[in-house]
Design a protein around this motif. Structure first.
Motif, PDB file in Angstrom:
ATOM      1  N   HIS A  36      25.288  77.504  -7.896  1.00  0.00           N
ATOM      2  CA  HIS A  36      24.103  77.494  -8.643  1.00  0.00           C
ATOM      3  C   HIS A  36      22.956  77.514  -7.331  1.00  0.00           C
ATOM      4  N   ASP A  40      19.442  71.992  -9.022  1.00  0.00           N
ATOM      5  CA  ASP A  40      20.480  72.627  -9.784  1.00  0.00           C
ATOM      6  C   ASP A  40      20.917  71.813 -10.007  1.00  0.00           C
ATOM      7  N   SER A  44      22.374  75.573 -14.781  1.00  0.00           N
ATOM      8  CA  SER A  44      21.812  76.799 -14.723  1.00  0.00           C
ATOM      9  C   SER A  44      22.268  77.985 -15.079  1.00  0.00           C
ATOM     10  N   HIS A  46      24.767  78.690 -18.191  1.00  0.00           N
ATOM     11  CA  HIS A  46      24.645  78.111 -19.391  1.00  0.00           C
ATOM     12  C   HIS A  46      24.531  79.310 -20.397  1.00  0.00           C
ATOM     13  N   SER A  47      23.063  80.047 -20.038  1.00  0.00           N
ATOM     14  CA  SER A  47      22.823  81.607 -21.010  1.00  0.00           C
ATOM     15  C   SER A  47      23.512  82.509 -20.284  1.00  0.00           C
ATOM     16  N   LEU A 182       9.452  76.861 -15.714  1.00  0.00           N
ATOM     17  CA  LEU A 182      10.166  77.495 -16.895  1.00  0.00           C
ATOM     18  C   LEU A 182      10.060  76.700 -18.149  1.00  0.00           C
ATOM     19  N   THR A 186      14.523  76.347 -21.620  1.00  0.00           N
ATOM     20  CA  THR A 186      15.341  76.444 -20.886  1.00  0.00           C
ATOM     21  C   THR A 186      15.455  75.539 -19.104  1.00  0.00           C
ATOM     22  N   HIS A 268      13.699  81.571 -10.673  1.00  0.00           N
ATOM     23  CA  HIS A 268      15.103  81.457 -11.358  1.00  0.00           C
ATOM     24  C   HIS A 268      14.856  82.394 -13.588  1.00  0.00           C
ATOM     25  N   HIS A 270      17.325  84.576 -14.078  1.00  0.00           N
ATOM     26  CA  HIS A 270      18.318  84.687 -14.849  1.00  0.00           C
ATOM     27  C   HIS A 270      18.297  84.395 -16.116  1.00  0.00           C
ATOM     28  N   LEU A 271      17.208  83.001 -15.968  1.00  0.00           N
ATOM     29  CA  LEU A 271      17.432  81.988 -16.751  1.00  0.00           C
ATOM     30  C   LEU A 271      15.830  82.534 -17.830  1.00  0.00           C
ATOM     31  N   GLU A 272      15.067  83.958 -16.980  1.00  0.00           N
ATOM     32  CA  GLU A 272      13.958  84.250 -17.263  1.00  0.00           C
ATOM     33  C   GLU A 272      14.630  85.741 -18.389  1.00  0.00           C
ATOM     34  N   PRO A 274      17.988  86.898 -19.160  1.00  0.00           N
ATOM     35  CA  PRO A 274      19.635  86.697 -19.226  1.00  0.00           C
ATOM     36  C   PRO A 274      20.929  87.570 -19.328  1.00  0.00           C
TER      37      PRO A 274
END
Length: 288
Positions: A36, A40, A44, A46-47, A182, A186, A268, A270-272, A274
């Motif tokens: 991460h 973080d 970070s 999980h998704s 975010l 998220t 971020h 990778h969170l938006e 995934p």
């Protein structure tokens, strides 16, 4: 259905490094290690771990809490967080967990750690994925004295501060939302992993020393040498609205053999995005 993710840790000297693991019984399988970014933690990813579970990938999937972050041990009061020490920690973690056929996936700070490790130990890395970071941070040698001074002064400033409670869990969530841009759902896993309740008050788990400035930074020549030493399959994923300097053509020219992809999202991404990010990772891992 949520993936069954195991909470684990490994001991390094007097410290413990916490990590999350999917498919721990697949000890001889490809191992995808997520690292991460600054401030973080393992949540970070999980998704992306959920995506791995949904695809039923035959990999060990591990997400590390870097030292001083998440559930990992803080360094003692007289030890700070030098960038190169994270690379040493990564090396020792991979040895301790007996990882084989390792693919490193790093975001931001984690991406820089992963690139430097891949450059120094290409025989131990099967593939490299960098999300919203690529070339190590660098500056001219003329800035060395000023950086050293600022770094030392920031440590002294830290010594004079006391821990401050957070008014509520919701306040902590809002702080992270402002910092990352975010949505609440998220950032929630990251916030929950970074919070602890002490005597009825909320405090961050992470080590406040993480905010101290670096006392050293590579020169541009050092950074170029690191990138030129990366010989493993290499994927760089950038957010469409991520850090602009990462898309500077002059800097991107240093990524000679890297596949560069852009996805929807900010720093971020990778969170938006995934699903798209995981598809790209899946392509690299399955190709090799």
């Amino acid at each position: 259905m949520l993936a069954e993710i195991e909470e684990k840790s490994v001991k390094i000297d007097d410290r413990y490094v916490a990590y999350l693991e999917l498919n721990p019984k697949l000890t001889a399988a490809k191992t995808v290690v997520f690292i991460h970014g600054w401030m973080d933690n393992a949540a970070s990813f999980h998704s992306l771990i959920e995506q791995a579970a949904a695809h039923q990938v035959p990999w060990r999937v591990i997400a590390i809490d870097l030292s001083g972050h998440g559930h990992s041990t803080h360094k003692s009061a007289h030890h700070f967080y030098n960038f190169h020490d994270y690379i040493d920690d990564l090396h020792r973690i991979l040895l301790k967990i007996e990882a084989v056929d390792v693919y490193l996936v790093g975001h931001s700070l984690g991406a820089l750690i992963a690139s430097c490790y891949s450059a120094a130990f290409p025989e131990k890395v099967a593939g490299l994925v960098q999300i919203e970071a690529h070339v190590p941070l660098s500056e001219s040698p003329e800035q060395s004295a000023e950086r050293l001074r600022n770094g030392i002064e920031s440590r002294e400033h830290w010594r004079e501060k006391s821990p401050r409670a957070i008014p509520s869990k919701q306040d902590a969530i809002k702080m992270r939302m402002r910092a990352t841009k975010l949505r609440e759902e998220t950032v929630l896993p990251i916030v929950e992993r970074d919070l602890q309740l002490i005597d009825g008050q909320w405090f961050w788990r992470h080590d406040s020393k993480l905010k101290c400035e670096s006392v050293y930074r590579m020169t541009q020549e050092h950074a170029k040498a690191i990138m030129s030493a990366i010989t493993v399959p290499h994927l760089v994923i950038l957010g469409q609205r991520g850090y602009h300097y990462l898309q500077n053509p002059q800097i991107l020219s240093l990524l000679v053999d890297a596949q560069i992809e852009k996805v929807e999202g900010d720093h971020h991404c990778h969170l938006e995005s995934p699903k798209k990010v995981f598809e790209l990772i899946l392509g690299l891992v399955n190709k090799n």
